[in-house]
Design an enzyme around this catalytic site. Structure first.
Site, PDB file in Angstrom:
ATOM      1  N   GLU A 199     -28.437  41.728   2.421  1.00  0.00           N
ATOM      2  CA  GLU A 199     -27.725  40.682   1.735  1.00  0.00           C
ATOM      3  C   GLU A 199     -26.578  41.275   1.789  1.00  0.00           C
ATOM      4  OE1 GLU A 199     -26.122  36.682   0.364  1.00  0.00           O
ATOM      5  OE2 GLU A 199     -27.630  38.178  -1.219  1.00  0.00           O
ATOM      6  N   GLU A 251     -29.461  29.977  -8.113  1.00  0.00           N
ATOM      7  CA  GLU A 251     -28.942  30.313  -7.041  1.00  0.00           C
ATOM      8  C   GLU A 251     -28.777  31.866  -7.090  1.00  0.00           C
ATOM      9  OE1 GLU A 251     -27.578  30.558  -3.550  1.00  0.00           O
ATOM     10  OE2 GLU A 251     -25.874  29.383  -4.821  1.00  0.00           O
ATOM     11  N   CYS A 278     -24.057  32.633   0.752  1.00  0.00           N
ATOM     12  CA  CYS A 278     -25.527  32.832   0.425  1.00  0.00           C
ATOM     13  C   CYS A 278     -26.286  32.260   1.587  1.00  0.00           C
ATOM     14  CB  CYS A 278     -25.765  32.683  -1.217  1.00  0.00           C
ATOM     15  SG  CYS A 278     -25.959  30.839  -1.191  1.00  0.00           S
ATOM     16  N   LYS A 294     -18.500  30.175 -17.765  1.00  0.00           N
ATOM     17  CA  LYS A 294     -18.240  31.884 -17.323  1.00  0.00           C
ATOM     18  C   LYS A 294     -18.144  31.844 -16.139  1.00  0.00           C
ATOM     19  CE  LYS A 294     -19.612  36.041 -16.139  1.00  0.00           C
ATOM     20  NZ  LYS A 294     -18.633  36.145 -15.356  1.00  0.00           N
ATOM     21  N   ASP A 348     -16.741  39.488 -17.898  1.00  0.00           N
ATOM     22  CA  ASP A 348     -17.749  39.242 -16.935  1.00  0.00           C
ATOM     23  C   ASP A 348     -19.373  39.417 -17.032  1.00  0.00           C
ATOM     24  OD1 ASP A 348     -18.420  41.010 -19.412  1.00  0.00           O
ATOM     25  OD2 ASP A 348     -16.710  43.105 -18.424  1.00  0.00           O
TER      26      ASP A 348
END
Length: 472
Positions: free
Chosen positions: A378, A245, A279, A170, A202
């Site tokens: 973040e 991750e 990231c 996906k 989604d």
């Protein structure tokens, strides 16, 4: 605009059960460039059934057969490299220079490394009188993000296929174009029917259905920590392996003997690269308090060199990938201002002269306190927080005072000092003196940055189960 309404299931392009259409937006122009369908649980069931049926035969193939398959995939990937670069440019806004020199090569690198690991990997070893066997884990659900679409796709698919697993992918519904080209590459390379499947959708629709599916043996997810928690909860009832991750807020520690012009430039551009949507970006720059003013001056000079038209590839950035991300970055900049962080470059709104696209000003805050939101959350945009410290011990404490633990950066003219700091950081990776990431080494984080590892042999082994045969 292109309609890409089919899914790749069981070796063919098929019409989905769902009829929910989603527009794919070019973040540079804010125009619709394609339409896809968001799949549903029935589409997932169809793809998982195909992968499950294919597993028995594909898992029994020899390493030599899978080596030949990967070689054909690599050849097809190289031939379609420009189409892949254009797709990444359109779907998530990376400048063409970055798509060509970073996004596409990153994907190729993971394919090549999976091939090299496969050529030499010992799937069976003796331990005393016991035979220890490493076998493919089974049907893998792979959920990939929009920020580095080819990198994250290939670092999952390549090892999964290399060891003999079957896959349901996906890709992000916001950046599906390169994944669909990749499916064409695999089809042309002769990937057996049902081994590789793609279902667009989604998170709540397809992501949840994959995560909780009883016939999925492993979920590999890359994305936000919030979404990763939801994936883990959905997967818990079936006790499948979950590799994740997730987010990061990486500290970049400049020691007092660092070459400041070089180190600050590298740190600022590292934070801004890919529009800050990495990231592992060095988004917290920790500097000796006595050097703070000097660092800020250099950082502002570097930020002023950033361009948005790809005229200077070394300092070019594109827009952030979508309107939702643009709005989130604006809100976090506003919050930092309200909390008293000192704005020294950028700020809210689009860059001067830019009227269209989700472009964010290269933004730098100085005199940031470790408790401020800009030092803890973040942002996932081109926003840097410069934090002064008074001692190396304090720098390490500040760096480790985070729910995240993905990456870290240390710069010193004394390599031993840098190594000593690196050993104290609670992160899965540390870059010393501007060193780039190494695709042969493991990629992943501590704490809420995830679990498991990707890249090289460590990523290869995420897709293997271990069997002991006693008295062999």
């Amino acid at each position: 605009m292109t309609d890409l309404l089919d899914f790749y299931i069981d070796g063919a392009w098929v019409r989905p059960d769902s009829q929910v259409i989603e527009a794919v937006i070019d973040p540079s122009s804010e125009q619709v460039v394609a339409r896809i369908i968001l799949g549903n649980e029935r589409d997932v069931n169809r793809a998982v059934a195909a992968a499950k049926a294919a597993f028995a035969s594909f898992s029994a193939t020899t390493p030599e057969q899978r080596i030949e398959l990967l070689e054909r995939i690599i050849d097809g990937y190289q031939r379609r490299s420009e189409a892949l670069a254009l797709a990444v440019h359109q779907e998530m806004g990376a400048p063409l220079s970055l798509a060509r020199t970073a996004h596409v090569p990153a994907g190729l690198g993971h394919l090549v490394r999976a091939l090299e690991v496969l050529k030499h990997y010992p799937f069976e070893t003796m331990l005393g009188s016991s035979r220890v066997m490493r076998e493919p884990i089974g049907v893998c659900g792979l959920i990939t993000p929009w920020n580095w679409p080819l990198n994250q796709l290939t670092c999952k698919v390549a090892p999964a296929l290399a060891v003999g697993c079957t896959v349901v992918l996906k890709p992000s519904e916001r950046a599906p174009l390169s994944a669909l080209i990749f499916a064409e590459i695999l089809h042309e390379a002769g990937v057996p029917q049902g081994v590789f499947n793609v279902v667009n959708g989604d998170g709540p629709g397809v992501g949840t259905a994959l995560s909780q599916h009883a016939d999925i043996d492993m979920i590999s997810f890359t994305g936000s920590t919030r979404a990763g928690i939801a994936v883990a909860k959905a997967a818990a009832d079936t006790v499948k392996r979950v590799a994740q991750e997730l987010g990061g807020k990486s500290a970049n520690i400049l020691l007092d003997d660092a070459d400041l012009p070089s180190a600050v430039r590298h740190g600022v551009l590292g934070c801004m690269r890919n529009s800050g949507q990495s990231c592992n970006a060095p988004t917290r720059m920790l500097v000796p308090r006595a050097l703070h003013a000097q660092v800020v001056a250099i950082a502002c000079e570097v930020a002023a060199q950033v361009c948005f038209d790809d005229s200077r590839p070394a300092t070019a950035i594109g827009p952030v990938a979508n309107a939702m991300q643009f709005n989130r970055v604006q809100q976090l900049i506003e919050q930092a201002l309200c909390e008293g962080a000192l704005l020294v470059a950028g700020g809210t709104g689009r860059p001067d002269g830019v009227t269209t696209g989700f472009y964010v000003k290269p933004t730098i805050f100085a005199d940031v306190e470790p408790h401020m939101s800009i030092a803890r959350e973040e942002v996932f945009g081109p926003v840097l927080a410069i934090i002064p410290y008074d001692s190396e011990e304090q720098a390490v404490r500040i760096a480790n005072d985070s729910v995240y633990g993905l990456s870290g950066y240390v710069t010193s003219s004394d390599r031993e000092r840098a190594r000593a700091i690196a050993r104290q950081l609670r992160t899965g990776m540390v870059h010393l003196n501007g060193c780039k990431a190494d695709q042969d080494a493991p990629f992943g984080g501590y704490k809420q940055s995830g679990n498991g590892r990707e890249w090289g042999v460590f990523g290869f082994e995420e897709y293997l189960e271990t069997k002991s045969v006693f008295g062999y």
